[in-house]
Design a protein around this motif. Structure first.
Motif, PDB file in Angstrom:
ATOM      1  N   ARG A   5      35.670  95.069  73.331  1.00 51.58           N
ATOM      2  CA  ARG A   5      34.921  93.827  73.327  1.00 51.58           C
ATOM      3  C   ARG A   5      33.602  94.076  74.011  1.00 51.58           C
ATOM      4  O   ARG A   5      33.530  94.700  75.058  1.00 51.58           O
ATOM      5  N   GLU A  24      31.175  88.390  77.288  1.00 49.23           N
ATOM      6  CA  GLU A  24      32.308  87.585  76.851  1.00 49.23           C
ATOM      7  C   GLU A  24      33.315  87.455  77.998  1.00 49.23           C
ATOM      8  O   GLU A  24      33.526  88.408  78.758  1.00 49.23           O
ATOM      9  N   PRO A  25      33.939  86.306  78.128  1.00 48.23           N
ATOM     10  CA  PRO A  25      34.851  86.080  79.271  1.00 48.23           C
ATOM     11  C   PRO A  25      35.973  87.099  79.386  1.00 48.23           C
ATOM     12  O   PRO A  25      36.376  87.461  80.488  1.00 48.23           O
ATOM     13  N   ASP A  26      36.484  87.572  78.249  1.00 50.12           N
ATOM     14  CA  ASP A  26      37.616  88.498  78.304  1.00 50.12           C
ATOM     15  C   ASP A  26      37.194  89.955  78.100  1.00 50.12           C
ATOM     16  O   ASP A  26      38.037  90.817  77.856  1.00 50.12           O
ATOM     17  N   SER A  27      35.894  90.233  78.199  1.00 51.69           N
ATOM     18  CA  SER A  27      35.427  91.599  78.014  1.00 51.69           C
ATOM     19  C   SER A  27      35.552  92.393  79.300  1.00 51.69           C
ATOM     20  O   SER A  27      35.225  91.902  80.380  1.00 51.69           O
ATOM     21  N   PRO A  28      36.010  93.635  79.233  1.00 49.89           N
ATOM     22  CA  PRO A  28      36.071  94.476  80.434  1.00 49.89           C
ATOM     23  C   PRO A  28      34.695  95.004  80.844  1.00 49.89           C
ATOM     24  O   PRO A  28      34.537  95.541  81.939  1.00 49.89           O
ATOM     25  N   CYS A  30      30.856  94.368  81.881  1.00 49.52           N
ATOM     26  CA  CYS A  30      29.998  93.330  82.461  1.00 49.52           C
ATOM     27  C   CYS A  30      28.542  93.722  82.285  1.00 49.52           C
ATOM     28  O   CYS A  30      28.162  94.861  82.564  1.00 49.52           O
TER      29      CYS A  30
END
Length: 383
Positions: A5, A24-28, A30
């Motif tokens: 992601r 994205e909120p669930d992306s590893p 940053c």
């Protein structure tokens, strides 16, 4: 196969403030804006200047950026605050971090010269670490440099340079041993390449030009041809420790991104780019020396396919394993609208493939108002 992601989707997103994260909120992965040239009083832009140059120091505590007026600036990699304008490097100074000392940055005079310097960024003092005067085969040597895109060996010992006269006419190639402060080998040449570099292991000197890409042993007694012409490329460490040349072959039927094991000469095509008429420019960063077998890719100026769609790799930054049939790991969309050299993303990776620094105008209209952005990967984020 594509995995991961991204830190940023292609959808509209307001330009973040310096230090503000995005993704994205669930992306590893940053994302964070790393510089703000306007707030810091840095002229024109504050960008990562090239994909083949390591922006982060040995312990990832500092990074360097280039500005619109040619100055180099030091930033804290954790607080993202500007620390200083470096005294010494100017314009095309080809700065290179010391492989183990986080305070030492090597650099050359603008467009090359006859001395190599080491700058202590903690106290902004420089010293000469290599003096080429009177030690080269050419009495009229004036410019010793890689022509912007080269790097020393992974351990900082071996440096490969092209040597030119006062008018930038090519004289030849040299390999210099910085540890023993001696000339290892030299070669007279008459055709000026686009750039030269040392391979990570120090086993190969690589010249890249329109006449072809060639790898030489440090004494120039052995030569291998790696490609027919120069394109964007870099030299990485393969999973087996071999030196690996990575580039794109626009002359091939598929416009393939490929690698050549310099030690064995074996070529492996990694993925095609000519997908239903699509094509793209791209940069490569092989500076993740402590994560063998990986290279960073950033694409830009992508040409749409015949049906109007964009290919999967368009305007992205991704991690590419150096193996046949690789699984691509998407990291982010750079959102830079390429209008010229400086607005190209020029994404570069640190030695451990933990940090990525790239340039973006965030959809702007030109080569001004550019800043550096960073992607942070979790520990063991890549297999």
């Amino acid at each position: 196969m594509i995995q991961g992601r991204t830190a940023l989707t292609p959808a509209a997103l307001a330009r973040p403030r310096r230090g503000e994260s995005f993704g994205e909120p669930d992306s590893p992965v940053c994302g964070v804006r790393a510089t703000d040239h306007a707030a810091d009083g840095v002229s024109g832009f504050a960008v990562n200047d090239y994909s083949r140059r390591e922006p982060f120091n040995a312990d990832d505590s500092r990074f360097i950026v280039n500005s619109g007026d040619g100055h180099w600036y030091l930033y804290d990699a954790n607080t993202l605050q500007k620390l200083s304008r470096l005294d010494g490097p100017s314009g095309d100074a080809e700065p290179q971090w010391h492989p183990s000392d986080p305070d030492t940055l090597y650099y050359l005079p603008l467009n090359g010269g006859l001395q190599l310097y080491a700058l202590n960024v903690a106290n902004d003092s420089s010293r000469v670490v290599a003096d080429f005067r009177g030690k080269l085969p050419w009495s009229n040597a004036a410019h010793v440099w890689t022509k912007s895109e080269g790097s020393p060996s992974r351990d900082g010992r071996y440096w490969g340079f092209q040597v030119e006269d006062l008018d930038f006419h090519i004289l030849g190639f040299i390999v210099w041993d910085l540890q023993d402060n001696r000339l290892v080998g030299s070669k007279d040449v008459s055709v000026r390449p686009d750039h030269v570099s040392m391979s990570p292991s120090g086993r190969w000197f690589v010249s890249s030009g329109f006449e072809g890409v060639f790898a030489y042993s440090p004494d120039f007694s052995v030569v291998k041809r790696l490609h027919t012409t120069t394109e964007h490329s870099d030299i990485a460490v393969g999973k087996d420790g071999h030196d690996v040349f990575v580039s794109i072959d626009y002359q091939s039927n598929g416009g393939s991104v490929f690698m050549v094991d310099i030690d064995t000469g074996e070529r492996t095509d990694l993925f095609p780019t000519y997908l239903n008429g699509a094509a793209s420019a791209m940069h490569f960063s092989g500076k993740a020396y402590d994560k063998p077998g990986w290279v960073l890719v950033s694409t830009y100026a992508t040409q749409r396919a015949r049906d109007g769609s964009l290919p999967w790799y368009a305007e992205q930054i991704f991690a590419l394993p150096l193996q046949a049939s690789p699984t691509v790991y998407r990291l982010g969309f750079h959102r830079s609208k390429s209008n010229g050299y400086w607005s190209e993303p020029h994404a570069a990776v640190d030695r451990g493939f933990r940090r990525v620094l790239y340039s973006s105008n965030w959809g702007g209209a030109g080569d001004a108002d550019l800043d550096a952005y960073e992607l942070l990967l979790p520990a063991n984020g890549l297999p």
